[in-house]
Structure formats: C-alpha cells, structure tokens
Design an enzyme around this catalytic site. Structure first.
Site, PDB file in Angstrom:
ATOM      1  N   HIS A 199       0.812  -1.274   0.213  1.00 15.65           N
ATOM      2  CA  HIS A 199       0.097   0.104   0.072  1.00 15.65           C
ATOM      3  C   HIS A 199       0.998   1.164  -0.063  1.00 15.65           C
ATOM      4  O   HIS A 199       0.684   2.410  -0.567  1.00 15.65           O
ATOM      5  CB  HIS A 199      -0.735   0.178   1.214  1.00 15.65           C
ATOM      6  N   HIS A 246       0.448  -2.976   9.314  1.00 16.49           N
ATOM      7  CA  HIS A 246       1.504  -2.717   9.207  1.00 16.49           C
ATOM      8  C   HIS A 246       2.313  -2.205  10.226  1.00 16.49           C
ATOM      9  O   HIS A 246       1.680  -1.107  10.934  1.00 16.49           O
ATOM     10  CB  HIS A 246       1.946  -1.921   7.838  1.00 16.49           C
TER      11      HIS A 246
END
Length: 432
Positions: A199, A246
């Site tokens: 991402h 993350h």
C-alpha cells in the site's frame, strides 16, 4: 555503539507492534473490554508499573509475534489471525462492529471501539487508495477522460512496483503486527506478509509518477504536484498503521523501496511504452513476459491473497498494454503531436462534464460485465483442465492452476477492454 548497531536498534524499535497499538489509541481506536487486545494492553501496563524490563526496551522476535508462520497453502494466515473479541457490551455510537470480511479465508474483523470518527473515515479512505476498487476506477478514468499517454505509463510503473513489492514480501516473510496488542481494523490482506507495505509502495509510486508524467506535458503550477505527493503518500502510509496492518518500519521500507525502484525504472518507461505501441510482435512478448512473472511469483511461498493479487496486477498490465497496441494499430488511440505541448487544461463546460460522466458510467458497466463473465468462465474451466474439484470455490482458488489463469485471464480481458473495446464503443456512439 556503531552506526550499524544504532540503525538495527532503530529498525527493531520501529517494528514493535506496541508502537502501532499506541498510535491506534492516540487516534481513538480501542479494543472492547474482554477482548484479547484489551487484556494485552492491561497486562503491559501492569508490567510497566512493576518495572518489567520488557516494557522499556524492544521485544524479542517471539514476544513481538508469538504466532507461528503460516503452515500450509490452506491453513491459517501468517501468524496474525484475528481472534474475535468477547462481547464488549453496549458501546453506544462509538462501536464499529466486525469490519471487512475476507471472502477467501473466511476471516472476520474483531469488534472495536472508535472514538474519533473523522479520523476513522479519513484513514479508511486512505487505505482504499491502495485497493482494487480504487485501481479499477482510477486507471480507466485517466485513459478514457484525461490522457491515455499518462494512463498507460502509470500502469507500467504501477505493475512493476507492485510486482516487486509482492514478491519481496514472500521472500522476506515477516509477519503482520501481532494482535494483541494491535487492533485489526481490516482483515482482507491479513494472510499476506508484512514487509514491505505494498500500500505504501503504491501510495508513493502513483502520485510521484503522476507529477513526473504530467508536469511539462500539461500546463499547471508545479506547487500543486508538490502538495499532492506528500498528502497522498502520507495518508496511505499512516492509514496502514492506523488499520493495524503494518508496523512503522513496514511503511518506511515501502516508501524507500519505491523511491529506489523509480530511480531505476522511470527512465525506461518511455522505451517500454513505445515498444508496446509500435513493435509488431509486442502482444506476444507482453503476454509471455507477464505470465512468466506470474508463475515465478506463485513459486515463492504457500498460498496467500498476495498470489492472486499479483496475478491480477500482471493480467491488468498485460491486457492494457495489448489493448493499447491494438488501439494504436486500428487508429483508435491518438497522442497529441509534440509541438502542441504543453497541453492547456480545457475549460469545464456542461458538455465536457456530461461526456466524461457518460464515459465513466458506460465504461464501468462494461468493465464489470467483462469481469463477471470472465470469472464465471475461467474458474470452472481451470478446474476442469487441471482436474481440481470445483465444489468449494475458496479451496479451488488456492491452487496455482486455478488462481493464476483465473486472475490473469479475467483481469487481462478487463485491461484489454479498457483500452480497446470500450474506446471503440465511445467512438461508435460519438462520445470519444
């Protein structure tokens, strides 16, 4: 202490799941009482009050994520499967229930409490800038309404950046931040590994490439681009930490990795696009090259959603490149002469806006129809060709022989339609 040791210590610190959990609490995200994450937070606070040394320093690898790596192609994700929280009781308007469900693994999000709804919706938007729904609208919009020249090159960069990022994940094989203490606001990509954040890579590559490709080609102040890049990139990167998907180190690594790729790749983009457009046998080479990359990516690790996403990305790139080649040969694709550059942004009129909306509506309907038809054809056909039971589609798609051709063919046709079939329809009905 040497510089290398300091950097290693910093990296370990930035990878700590407790930092992600702290950021989530700062932004108003809490685990309901009785949930594993809430219990873990309480335990950590008690240890800190008692002077536990683990409270003050980086945790070991086992403490950071005690769950094992994913065991096989059909088993649990990579050690950070969400446990459903216990019933938290009434939480009033602050409660966000079980969020996005992973249709491929059956995993569901855990109940959470959100105290800051503006931030929640902002970061949901930020994380969607790296999801399929955004891509399937963004790239066709550029090709149909703004500038096919820029759109084609954006896709080339996006495909290579995302492919390298997905493969790097399956080589490094670092797990997602441990939950608890992290609260998982999203689970769709939870079966993938964590390092680097793709991402973050996409959120870095797209705005930077957009500015590099359009500045000097279109007339607009450079300051607009210099504002767009940090806003877009930071929103996507921070949203991944907020979602609990993350660590801070993951997004920093994704950002730096993308900068390195762009430094090497961007000077070659014009050459690649020219080859795709003009070389006689380009479609055969494009299809073969992207297919080989897909096969290589499927051999890196056991099944996860990243394998299908990689095949989807490669199929989209191959389809758009082949469609652009065919459109160029048929005279459906025109790039303005160099002497007309830079292009002036046309005034926004009712006619211009109406045609743009019409192209988007008709185009997206065609894209969704093509995707649905190819899905219904590709999966049963692959199962039949390779003698794989098709009773359970979820299990069948975890086989490379089904997932790779299904994703590659489906999104290859979507890409091909985006650059050839749909522009032809626009030309036929007079809204090209």
């Amino acid at each position: 202490m040497s510089l290398g040791q300091r950097l290693a210590q910093l990296a370990v610190s930035l990878q700590e799941p407790q930092r992600v959990a702290s950021f989530q609490r700062l932004c108003g995200v809490e685990a309901p009482l009785g949930s594993p994450a809430a219990d873990k937070d309480a335990e950590t606070e008690v240890r800190g009050a008692a002077g536990d040394p683990r409270r003050r320093g980086p945790q070991s690898g086992a403490e950071r994520n005690p769950s094992p790596a994913k065991p096989d192609c059909c088993g649990a994700p990579n050690g950070v499967r969400n446990g459903l929280a216990a019933d938290p009781g009434p939480a009033g308007p602050r409660r966000a229930g079980s969020l996005r469900r992973n249709s491929l693994t059956g995993e569901e999000g855990e109940p959470v409490i959100v105290n800051n709804w503006p931030l929640y919706y902002l970061f949901c938007f930020g994380t969607e800038l790296g999801n399929e729904l955004f891509y399937i609208f963004f790239f066709p919009f550029w090709i149909w309404n703004l500038d096919p020249f820029v759109g084609r090159r954006l896709v080339i960069i996006w495909v290579l950046v995302m492919y390298l990022g997905q493969c790097t994940k399956d080589i490094i094989r670092w797990p997602r931040p441990a939950s608890p203490p992290v609260v998982k606001l999203e689970v769709f990509y939870n079966s993938e590994y964590s390092m680097p954040s793709t991402h973050a890579m996409s959120g870095t590559a797209i705005p930077i490439s957009l500015v590099l490709l359009t500045y000097g080609r279109w007339q607009y102040p450079l300051v607009y681009g210099l504002v767009l890049i940090p806003c877009w990139t930071s929103l996507v990167c921070i949203s991944r930490v907020y979602m609990g998907m993350h660590s801070i180190l993951d997004v920093i690594a994704g950002f730096l990795y993308t900068i390195l790729i762009l430094l090497i790749l961007y000077p070659l983009v014009d050459l690649i696009d020219s080859f795709n457009q003009t070389y006689k046998h380009a479609p055969l080479i494009i299809i073969g090259f992207h297919l080989v990359l897909g096969i290589l990516s499927f051999t890196l690790d056991t099944w996860s959603t990243s394998r299908g996403d990689t095949a989807e990305i490669l199929g989209s790139g191959a389809g758009i490149a082949c469609g652009s080649h065919a459109a160029q040969q048929l005279g459906l694709l025109f790039d303005p002469p160099l002497h007309t550059l830079p292009l002036a942004i046309p005034p926004l009129t009712v006619t211009l806006l109406g045609k743009a909306i019409l192209r988007v509506v008709i185009g997206m309907v065609c894209v969704l129809i093509v995707r649905d038809i190819m899905k219904k054809i590709a999966i049963p056909l692959s199962c039949k060709l390779f003698s794989i039971p098709c009773d359970d589609i979820r299990q069948a798609r975890q086989h490379m022989e089904v997932e790779l051709p299904y994703r590659y063919l489906t999104y290859g046709m979507v890409g091909f339609s985006t650059t050839l079939l749909i522009p032809y329809i626009f030309s036929f009905i007079g809204i090209s």
